[in-house]
Design a protein around this motif. Structure first.
Motif, PDB file in Angstrom:
ATOM      1  N   HIS A 163       0.964  -1.284   0.060  1.00 26.95           N
ATOM      2  CA  HIS A 163      -0.006   0.270  -0.037  1.00 26.95           C
ATOM      3  C   HIS A 163       0.919   1.360   0.081  1.00 26.95           C
ATOM      4  CE1 HIS A 163      -2.640   3.128   1.275  1.00 26.95           C
ATOM      5  NE2 HIS A 163      -1.905   3.325   2.288  1.00 26.95           N
ATOM      6  N   ARG A 164       1.964   1.026   0.893  1.00 25.76           N
ATOM      7  CA  ARG A 164       2.799   2.352   0.974  1.00 25.76           C
ATOM      8  C   ARG A 164       3.408   2.586  -0.349  1.00 25.76           C
ATOM      9  NH1 ARG A 164       7.707   4.543   2.907  1.00 25.76           N
ATOM     10  NH2 ARG A 164       8.647   2.499   2.577  1.00 25.76           N
ATOM     11  N   ARG A 165       3.871   1.595  -1.151  1.00 28.65           N
ATOM     12  CA  ARG A 165       4.591   1.657  -2.143  1.00 28.65           C
ATOM     13  C   ARG A 165       3.883   1.897  -3.220  1.00 28.65           C
ATOM     14  NH1 ARG A 165      10.273  -0.247  -1.907  1.00 28.65           N
ATOM     15  NH2 ARG A 165      10.300  -0.338   0.461  1.00 28.65           N
ATOM     16  N   TRP A 166       2.639   1.353  -3.667  1.00 26.23           N
ATOM     17  CA  TRP A 166       2.058   1.009  -4.941  1.00 26.23           C
ATOM     18  C   TRP A 166       0.551   1.929  -5.019  1.00 26.23           C
ATOM     19  CZ3 TRP A 166       2.926  -4.872  -5.488  1.00 26.23           C
ATOM     20  CH2 TRP A 166       4.145  -5.062  -5.782  1.00 26.23           C
ATOM     21  N   PHE A 167       0.109   2.288  -3.756  1.00 30.29           N
ATOM     22  CA  PHE A 167      -1.143   2.847  -3.660  1.00 30.29           C
ATOM     23  C   PHE A 167      -1.313   4.232  -4.814  1.00 30.29           C
ATOM     24  CE2 PHE A 167      -4.690   5.343  -1.828  1.00 30.29           C
ATOM     25  CZ  PHE A 167      -5.637   4.559  -2.457  1.00 30.29           C
ATOM     26  N   ASP A 168      -0.074   4.983  -4.642  1.00 32.88           N
ATOM     27  CA  ASP A 168       0.113   6.159  -5.580  1.00 32.88           C
ATOM     28  C   ASP A 168      -0.659   5.812  -7.142  1.00 32.88           C
ATOM     29  OD1 ASP A 168       0.471   8.747  -5.970  1.00 32.88           O
ATOM     30  OD2 ASP A 168       2.617   8.313  -6.453  1.00 32.88           O
ATOM     31  N   ASP A 169      -0.162   4.533  -7.250  1.00 33.68           N
ATOM     32  CA  ASP A 169      -0.464   3.955  -8.698  1.00 33.68           C
ATOM     33  C   ASP A 169      -1.547   3.292  -8.801  1.00 33.68           C
ATOM     34  OD1 ASP A 169       2.887   3.106  -8.530  1.00 33.68           O
ATOM     35  OD2 ASP A 169       2.153   4.574  -9.922  1.00 33.68           O
ATOM     36  N   THR A 170      -2.561   3.852  -7.963  1.00 35.00           N
ATOM     37  CA  THR A 170      -3.983   3.273  -8.145  1.00 35.00           C
ATOM     38  C   THR A 170      -3.853   1.681  -7.630  1.00 35.00           C
ATOM     39  OG1 THR A 170      -4.031   2.828 -10.221  1.00 35.00           O
ATOM     40  CG2 THR A 170      -4.737   5.078  -9.260  1.00 35.00           C
ATOM     41  N   VAL A 171      -3.005   1.059  -6.981  1.00 37.05           N
ATOM     42  CA  VAL A 171      -3.272  -0.207  -6.602  1.00 37.05           C
ATOM     43  C   VAL A 171      -3.357  -0.245  -5.214  1.00 37.05           C
ATOM     44  CG1 VAL A 171      -2.046  -2.696  -6.680  1.00 37.05           C
ATOM     45  CG2 VAL A 171      -1.404  -0.872  -8.596  1.00 37.05           C
ATOM     46  N   ALA A 172      -4.738  -0.928  -4.960  1.00 37.87           N
ATOM     47  CA  ALA A 172      -4.978  -0.716  -3.470  1.00 37.87           C
ATOM     48  C   ALA A 172      -4.712  -2.378  -2.872  1.00 37.87           C
ATOM     49  CB  ALA A 172      -6.440  -0.720  -3.223  1.00 37.87           C
ATOM     50  N   SER A 173      -4.153  -2.213  -1.720  1.00 42.08           N
ATOM     51  CA  SER A 173      -3.870  -3.626  -1.147  1.00 42.08           C
ATOM     52  C   SER A 173      -4.720  -4.066   0.240  1.00 42.08           C
ATOM     53  CB  SER A 173      -2.591  -3.766  -0.793  1.00 42.08           C
ATOM     54  OG  SER A 173      -1.689  -3.352  -1.767  1.00 42.08           O
ATOM     55  N   TYR A 174      -5.408  -5.064   0.116  1.00 44.07           N
ATOM     56  CA  TYR A 174      -6.286  -5.351   1.371  1.00 44.07           C
ATOM     57  C   TYR A 174      -5.756  -6.839   1.722  1.00 44.07           C
ATOM     58  CZ  TYR A 174      -9.031  -2.245  -1.205  1.00 44.07           C
ATOM     59  OH  TYR A 174      -9.602  -0.861  -1.645  1.00 44.07           O
ATOM     60  N   ALA A 175      -5.841  -7.016   3.078  1.00 43.14           N
ATOM     61  CA  ALA A 175      -5.787  -8.360   3.719  1.00 43.14           C
ATOM     62  C   ALA A 175      -7.234  -8.715   4.058  1.00 43.14           C
ATOM     63  CB  ALA A 175      -4.821  -8.286   4.652  1.00 43.14           C
ATOM     64  N   VAL A 176      -7.332 -10.101   4.017  1.00 42.76           N
ATOM     65  CA  VAL A 176      -8.495 -10.657   4.577  1.00 42.76           C
ATOM     66  C   VAL A 176      -8.591 -11.743   5.565  1.00 42.76           C
ATOM     67  CG1 VAL A 176     -10.912 -11.817   3.561  1.00 42.76           C
ATOM     68  CG2 VAL A 176      -9.839  -9.864   2.382  1.00 42.76           C
ATOM     69  N   HIS A 177      -9.457 -11.751   6.707  1.00 41.18           N
ATOM     70  CA  HIS A 177      -9.138 -12.848   7.265  1.00 41.18           C
ATOM     71  C   HIS A 177     -10.563 -13.424   7.369  1.00 41.18           C
ATOM     72  CE1 HIS A 177      -9.818 -15.567  10.467  1.00 41.18           C
ATOM     73  NE2 HIS A 177     -10.462 -14.902  11.188  1.00 41.18           N
ATOM     74  N   PRO A 178     -10.732 -14.578   6.655  1.00 41.86           N
ATOM     75  CA  PRO A 178     -12.135 -14.966   6.354  1.00 41.86           C
ATOM     76  C   PRO A 178     -12.743 -15.900   7.419  1.00 41.86           C
ATOM     77  CG  PRO A 178     -10.295 -16.578   5.535  1.00 41.86           C
ATOM     78  CD  PRO A 178      -9.673 -15.529   6.146  1.00 41.86           C
ATOM     79  N   GLY A 179     -12.344 -16.028   8.475  1.00 39.72           N
ATOM     80  CA  GLY A 179     -12.833 -16.711   9.545  1.00 39.72           C
ATOM     81  C   GLY A 179     -12.669 -18.302   9.574  1.00 39.72           C
ATOM     82  N   ALA A 180     -13.280 -19.004  10.366  1.00 40.26           N
ATOM     83  CA  ALA A 180     -12.916 -20.521  10.383  1.00 40.26           C
ATOM     84  C   ALA A 180     -13.811 -21.235   9.313  1.00 40.26           C
ATOM     85  CB  ALA A 180     -12.789 -21.096  11.870  1.00 40.26           C
ATOM     86  N   VAL A 181     -12.913 -21.819   8.181  1.00 34.19           N
ATOM     87  CA  VAL A 181     -13.719 -22.288   7.296  1.00 34.19           C
ATOM     88  C   VAL A 181     -13.542 -23.934   7.001  1.00 34.19           C
ATOM     89  CG1 VAL A 181     -14.533 -22.142   4.946  1.00 34.19           C
ATOM     90  CG2 VAL A 181     -13.636 -20.191   6.011  1.00 34.19           C
ATOM     91  N   CYS A 182     -14.336 -24.600   6.883  1.00 34.62           N
ATOM     92  CA  CYS A 182     -14.157 -26.125   6.669  1.00 34.62           C
ATOM     93  C   CYS A 182     -13.709 -26.370   5.291  1.00 34.62           C
ATOM     94  CB  CYS A 182     -15.321 -26.681   6.896  1.00 34.62           C
ATOM     95  SG  CYS A 182     -15.321 -28.595   6.483  1.00 34.62           S
ATOM     96  N   THR A 183     -12.607 -26.521   4.994  1.00 28.71           N
ATOM     97  CA  THR A 183     -11.684 -26.715   3.779  1.00 28.71           C
ATOM     98  C   THR A 183     -10.629 -27.864   3.661  1.00 28.71           C
ATOM     99  OG1 THR A 183      -9.887 -25.119   4.141  1.00 28.71           O
ATOM    100  CG2 THR A 183     -11.944 -24.046   3.091  1.00 28.71           C
ATOM    101  N   ASP A 184      -9.882 -27.974   2.787  1.00 32.80           N
ATOM    102  CA  ASP A 184      -8.787 -28.905   3.003  1.00 32.80           C
ATOM    103  C   ASP A 184      -7.607 -28.497   3.607  1.00 32.80           C
ATOM    104  OD1 ASP A 184     -10.632 -30.732   1.497  1.00 32.80           O
ATOM    105  OD2 ASP A 184      -9.573 -30.155  -0.407  1.00 32.80           O
ATOM    106  N   LEU A 185      -7.663 -27.183   4.322  1.00 34.40           N
ATOM    107  CA  LEU A 185      -6.362 -26.524   4.722  1.00 34.40           C
ATOM    108  C   LEU A 185      -5.744 -27.767   5.757  1.00 34.40           C
ATOM    109  CD1 LEU A 185      -4.634 -24.048   4.762  1.00 34.40           C
ATOM    110  CD2 LEU A 185      -5.927 -23.065   6.510  1.00 34.40           C
ATOM    111  N   LEU A 186      -6.603 -28.194   6.639  1.00 32.63           N
ATOM    112  CA  LEU A 186      -6.051 -29.193   7.847  1.00 32.63           C
ATOM    113  C   LEU A 186      -5.595 -30.151   7.351  1.00 32.63           C
ATOM    114  CD1 LEU A 186      -8.759 -27.870  10.340  1.00 32.63           C
ATOM    115  CD2 LEU A 186      -6.289 -27.050  10.338  1.00 32.63           C
TER     116      LEU A 186
END
Ligand SMILES: NC(=O)c1ccc[n+]([C@@H]2O[C@H](COP(=O)([O-])OP(=O)(O)OC[C@H]3O[C@@H](n4cnc5c(N)ncnc54)[C@H](OP(=O)(O)O)[C@@H]3O)[C@@H](O)[C@H]2O)c1
Length: 533
Positions: A236-259
């Motif tokens: 965000h600090r480096r690229w936002f000026d170039d209109t690239v926005a950065s976000y992080a997402v915590h999706p919650g606890a989700v039943c997937t293959d992750l474990l």
């Protein structure tokens, strides 16, 4: 009375002991305990599964999205949701058979034919480069990059020898994003969405212990997600000026293959618990979709989202110095050149009193005017044409800084020292639609390699490809004037020439690009507009 009283006391005692027996008897205890457990599980499940759905109905037609690890779990659910909204979706995954099958089924379910699968192994830097090469050659745009794939499991290393959880979850995504940055900038406003986790709160990054000598699965995972969080803030600090926005997402606890790779009994318990308690991927992907499609999120770039709501990174991750250090280390680990920091760059450019367009290197030093001009080594028969017979003198170019190159661009050829470059310098006095044919004629007749423009009057609603045919000019670097009409500068570089944007000023209308030249210093091109006031 006495006798009756003693009978009563005995009776009460008897009743008491009978009740105790009942409470202690398994026929009572077992159902009660089961009921309490079920009640607790019921409320826990409700709490964990509580989901805020993405309320935006925005359509994504014309937008291109890349999702890493889109063949299963949250990535697959996100791919489906975005395909439903008519996005062009590229599922980047390492299992081609699974990926193709998922792409096919999403196409059928959504009726959207633009869903593809492309091979990407984030644990192998060569695979990342090949993916980017393939992507850039096939796709002309990238609006949303979703860094979703993850490894969670026993200690292992990537093909390049880095600790696997860090290497796949963070470093692979860093490298991928870095190589795609120009395309993201070019297609701005664009978004990077890094899938983090609540584990970032526990994540600690010890720069002196990258191999993680005392490895534990959760600790390694938390560290990789913390790094991804720091990357979000630094991007965000480096690229936002170039209109690239950065976000992080915590999706919650989700039943997937992750474990799936968590070994032992504990892993089994976690997998069973996740099936009972955790959200479905369809619910889990809601915040990811929200960050990909919603309007008005620009001001929250660099922040952490959960449940379709903006939050903050833990204090422990917000140290700017550490974020910068991680960025520099990541460049090194990916074999990329270190960048000059934004804060170091700004004064360098300002103190050189850049007042007009200039192309400059020690070897190829040339000044351009408000008409065609050629480089010192170039074809001397270059002709002189200017748009609208504009004779405005916009001042004498003085000098530019020479920032260091930042990255290697792929899939293009370096030009060599003998190559002639035609430079077209235009004061557009607005790139309004009525002028587009004129501009096209000018380009067709003069065949420039580089176009340096000012007073473009462009805004984000106008794509560069509408003005410059993308078959000829793939890289158009722009610094539009924000908020009001007028001003704005650009540099357009002919397709096939290795180039990159190296600077875009926040404070003045100034943009700089670099062209790599074999066996020579790079050519730095700067376009700047100084308003009359
Ligand atoms: N599930 C949760 O409760 C939860 C909570 C918080 C955050 N998250 C995050 O959500 C994201 C999605 O995870 P998920 O839950 O959907 O897990 P998942 O079902 O296991 O999906 C992970 C994806 O990553 C891919 N992947 C793993 N290693 C890779 C590599 N070297 N190169 C390319 N792709 C690779 C996997 O591909 P293969 O199928 O080929 O292995 C898979 O497609 C992850 O970033 C995870 O950390 C999940």
């Amino acid at each position: 009375m006495k006798k009756g009283g003693s009978v009563n006391a005995t009776t009460w005692k008897q009743i008491g002991s009978n009740v105790k027996d009942v409470f202690r008897s398994p026929t009572f205890l077992v159902p009660v305990i089961i009921s309490v457990i079920l009640l607790v599980l019921f409320f826990l499940r409700r709490y964990i599964r509580w989901t805020v759905k993405c309320s935006s109905k925005n359509d994504m037609e014309g937008k291109t999205v890349v999702i890493t690890g889109g063949n299963t779990g949250l990535g697959k659910a996100t791919a489906y949701e975005l395909a439903k909204r008519n996005a062009r979706v590229i599922i980047a995954c390492r299992n081609d058979i699974k990926g193709e099958a998922v792409a096919r089924s999403i196409k059928i379910k959504t009726g959207n034919p633009f869903v593809y699968c492309s091979h990407l192994d984030l644990g192998n830097q060569r695979s990342i480069r090949e993916f980017v090469q393939d992507f850039l050659s096939k796709e002309s745009a990238l609006h949303v990059l979703i860094n979703n794939a993850a490894y969670l499991g026993p200690k292992a290393t990537t093909d390049d020898g880095y600790e696997r959880t860090f290497g796949v979850n963070y470093l692979g995504h860093f490298y991928l994003t870095y190589l795609l940055q120009d395309r993201l900038k070019k297609c701005g406003p664009s978004r990077i969405i890094n899938i983090a986790s609540d584990a970032i709160k526990k994540g600690k990054l010890d720069f002196d212990d990258l191999p993680l000598r005392s490895y534990d699965i959760y600790g390694a995972y938390a560290r990789s997600k913390a790094s991804l969080g720091m990357f979000t803030m630094e991007a965000h600090r480096r690229w936002f000026d170039d209109t690239v926005a950065s976000y992080a997402v915590h999706p919650g606890a989700v039943c997937t293959d992750l474990l799936r790779s968590w070994p032992g009994i504990f892993g089994q318990v976690l997998r069973v618990a996740s099936r009972i308690l955790f959200k479905s991927p369809d619910d889990g992907c809601q915040t990811i979709v929200y960050c990909a499609v919603s309007n008005g999120l620009k001001k929250f770039s660099g922040r952490l989202f959960s449940e379709c709501n903006v939050g903050s990174f833990p204090e422990s991750l917000r140290d700017k110095e550490q974020c910068r250090k991680l960025w520099d280390l990541s460049l090194e680990l990916c074999g990329l050149e270190k960048e000059p920091d934004l804060e170091d760059q700004e004064p360098e450019l300002n103190t050189n009193h850049v007042t007009n367009q200039t192309t400059h290197t020690k070897r190829n030093s040339v000044l351009t005017t408000n008409s065609f001009s050629c480089l010192s080594q170039t074809d001397s028969s270059a002709f002189s044409v200017s748009l609208n017979d504009n004779t405005d003198n916009i001042g004498n170019p003085v000098a530019t800084s020479s920032p260091k190159p930042v990255a290697t661009k792929i899939n293009k050829k370096r030009i060599n020292r003998q190559t002639s470059l035609r430079v077209l310098n235009i004061n557009f006095r607005s790139c309004k639609k009525t002028k587009w044919p004129q501009i096209e004629n000018l380009i067709t007749s003069s065949k420039p390699d580089i176009i340096i423009g000012n007073e473009t009057w462009l805004n984000k609603d106008v794509k560069s490809s509408e003005i410059f045919p993308s078959s000829l000019f793939e890289d158009v670097f722009r610094r539009d004037r924000e908020c009001k009409e007028g001003g704005g500068v650009l540099i357009a570089i002919k397709k096939g020439i290795i180039c990159q944007q190296i600077y875009c000023s926040k404070n003045v209308e100034l943009i700089a690009a670099q062209i790599d030249i074999t066996d020579s210093k790079s050519l730095i091109i700067v376009s700047v507009y100084r308003p009359p006031s």
